[in-house]
Structure formats: structure tokens, C-alpha cells
Scaffold this active site. Structure first.
Site, PDB file in Angstrom:
ATOM      1  N   CYS A 188       0.833  -1.198   0.000  1.00 40.93           N
ATOM      2  CA  CYS A 188       0.000   0.000   0.000  1.00 40.93           C
ATOM      3  C   CYS A 188       0.870   1.251   0.000  1.00 40.93           C
ATOM      4  O   CYS A 188       1.851   1.345   0.749  1.00 40.93           O
ATOM      5  CB  CYS A 188      -0.916  -0.023   1.223  1.00 40.93           C
ATOM      6  SG  CYS A 188      -1.870   1.500   1.451  1.00 40.93           S
ATOM      7  N   ASP A 195      -0.185  -6.078  -0.317  1.00 39.77           N
ATOM      8  CA  ASP A 195      -1.330  -6.350  -1.178  1.00 39.77           C
ATOM      9  C   ASP A 195      -0.978  -7.562  -2.038  1.00 39.77           C
ATOM     10  O   ASP A 195       0.013  -7.533  -2.780  1.00 39.77           O
ATOM     11  CB  ASP A 195      -1.633  -5.152  -2.086  1.00 39.77           C
ATOM     12  CG  ASP A 195      -2.094  -3.935  -1.307  1.00 39.77           C
ATOM     13  OD1 ASP A 195      -2.847  -4.104  -0.331  1.00 39.77           O
ATOM     14  OD2 ASP A 195      -1.694  -2.806  -1.661  1.00 39.77           O
TER      15      ASP A 195
END
Length: 280
Positions: A188, A195
Site C-alpha cells: 500500500c 497487497d
């Protein structure tokens, strides 16, 4: 403005901060992130060199009906790549949470509120579909079609993002194929939380060196950008080095906070389905 020159644009986002959860409908929870914060660094030019969408799936949507009885639903949200803004993910979750104790006359009223609020935030037309939890056919479990790269026996000792890994990517042979990897990981932009995603690349053009492509995808492992930005970066890096006749890059990220994000970008319009991968 480069990606990091726009830090002041991100200061008001709820990511990485303690948040008060509203359980009454509150569209003011939504926050926009200008897509230009990433696209300026990609030097896309005046007209976008791709078409596409960001498909979000929501698994934790609930509201009260007119009699106060809870209703739950699965939701699909589609945002056009032409919209000037991303919807920031934590603000999206806080916004959806604000429906929990709010009475609506019907599911159509919920859908209308969602489409109006999300379109206003994105700056482009957002579409919303709602499904009852028994409607499993709306989000079927599936796998990505294509040849998986993940069994290639390569040695990796550098995890810094490096588009130069794609140099010499295309060969003389012309092919059309779909290549898949489940090893995509980025972080992120705000919190650096991981992620996790799967990526499918469908192209028609010079045959891709698969080891080069896999090393490049692995190089996102410590790279900080939003999901949508990573997909656009992959698309542009491949497009500029391969010059394919056709290119489609789609990614399906695992969910966080009841939402998963699935961007796709293509050189021409395509009809994209919305399968749910086992990891989602």
C-alpha cells in the site's frame, strides 16, 4: 506532478489512522485520490493509451429494511479507468459500514445511493450490482485462464522494482497467448501493508520471454503503489517494450476489510467477467 510530489493530496486519507466507525448513512466518509498522482509519472500523454475498469467486490454490505430488519448483500462496483479519481479503500469501507443501521425502502434505494455517492467521488459514472448471499452464480469461483509462470525454476536475489528486467522481452515469433502469475505482491502506498494478487496478461505480438516477465512481476514485491496504479504500470511497461498488436493486463487482489479490487487495462474494449479466485 510525480507520484510522490502529490503527498499533500494524501494527507486527509483515513489509511493508517484511527477511525470512528459511523453506523448511520454518511457519504462524507468517502475520499478521492487523483489518478494523476500516478499517471503523471507514467507519462501517458493527453489521451489515455488504454481502456479499462476497476472492479470492486464487497462482501460485508448490510442495511435495515423499512421495518428495521437487517438485509445483507454482496456488491459489485465498477469504476471506469477514465474517471479522474480513485476511491480510497479505507474510506470506502467506512462508507459501506455507515449503511449498517440505516433504513432504506428497498435494495433499489441502496443501489441508487451507492451509485450517486461513488460516481461523485470518482468523478465518473460508477455502476453497482447487488446480489443476495444465496446467489452464488453472481460471483463464481474460478481460476485465471492461461499458462502459469510460477513453476519456472528461476533464482531471485533482488526484489527492488526494476522495469529494465523487461529489456529484450519480445522474440521474433508472433503469438497470441495468456500468461498468469499468482506471485504478484505490492505494498500500500500509504501504510506499506502487503497487497497480494494474481495477474493475467493476454497479448498478441512478439513472444514474451517468460523468465524475464516473471522476474519483473516479482520485482513489485517491495514496491509501494495502489492496486490500480500497479496494473497501469505493468500495462505501460509491457506496451512500450513489446509493442503488441493487442494487450490486456488484469489483476485480482485478495480482499481486505470485506473488499477486493480487480483492475484491468486493455488496448481495446473487451467484455470482462468477474470471477472470484480461491484466494479471494
Amino acid at each position: 506532478m510525480s507520484l510522490y510530489d502529490g503527498a499533500h493530496e494524501l494527507a486527509d486519507l483515513p489509511l493508517g489512522k484511527t477511525s470512528q466507525y459511523q453506523d448511520q448513512y454518511d457519504p462524507s466518509q468517502l475520499r478521492a485520490v487523483p489518478r494523476s498522482l500516478n499517471r503523471d509519472s507514467l507519462a501517458l500523454g493527453d489521451a489515455l493509451p488504454f481502456v479499462g475498469e476497476d472492479i470492486w467486490n464487497g462482501y460485508e454490505l448490510s442495511w435495515l429494511n423499512a421495518k428495521g430488519k437487517p438485509v445483507v448483500a454482496l456488491a459489485q462496483f465498477r469504476f471506469p479507468a477514465t474517471s479522474p479519481n480513485l476511491v480510497e479503500s479505507k474510506s470506502f469501507k467506512l462508507y459501506l459500514n455507515s449503511f449498517n443501521q440505516t433504513r432504506f425502502e428497498s435494495a433499489d434505494a441502496v443501489k441508487a445511493a451507492l451509485e450517486a455517492d461513488l460516481s461523485a467521488t470518482a468523478g465518473g459514472k460508477a455502476s453497482v450490482s447487488l446480489y443476495g448471499p444465496a446467489n452464488l452464480a453472481a460471483m463464481p469461483l474460478a481460476d485465471l485462464d492461461g499458462q502459469c509462470l510460477d513453476e519456472l525454476d528461476i533464482e531471485v536475489d533482488d526484489y527492488q522494482f526494476n522495469p529494465a528486467l523487461l529489456d529484450g522481452l519480445g522474440g521474433a515469433e508472433q503469438v497470441e497467448e495468456k500468461l498468469v502469475s499468482h506471485l504478484l505482491k505490492s505494498n500500500c502506498l500509504i501504510t506499506s501493508q502487503p497487497d497480494w494478487g494474481s495477474v493475467q496478461i493476454h497479448y498478441r505480438g512478439p513472444k514474451i520471454d517468460r523468465e524475464k516477465l516473471l522476474r519483473y512481476l516479482i520485482s513489485f514485491r517491495q514496491h509501494n503503489e495502489f492496486h490500480e496504479q500497479c496494473v497501469e504500470r505493468i500495462y505501460m511497461d509491457l506496451s512500450r517494450r513489446l509493442a503488441p498488436e493487442f494487450l490486456l493486463v488484469s489483476a485480482r487482489y485478495t480482499r481486505r476489510g470485506g473488499l477486493d479490487i480487480n483492475p484491468w487495462r486493455a488496448s481495446e474494449p473487451v467484455l470482462m467477467s468477474n470471477p472470484r479466485l480461491p484466494r479471494q
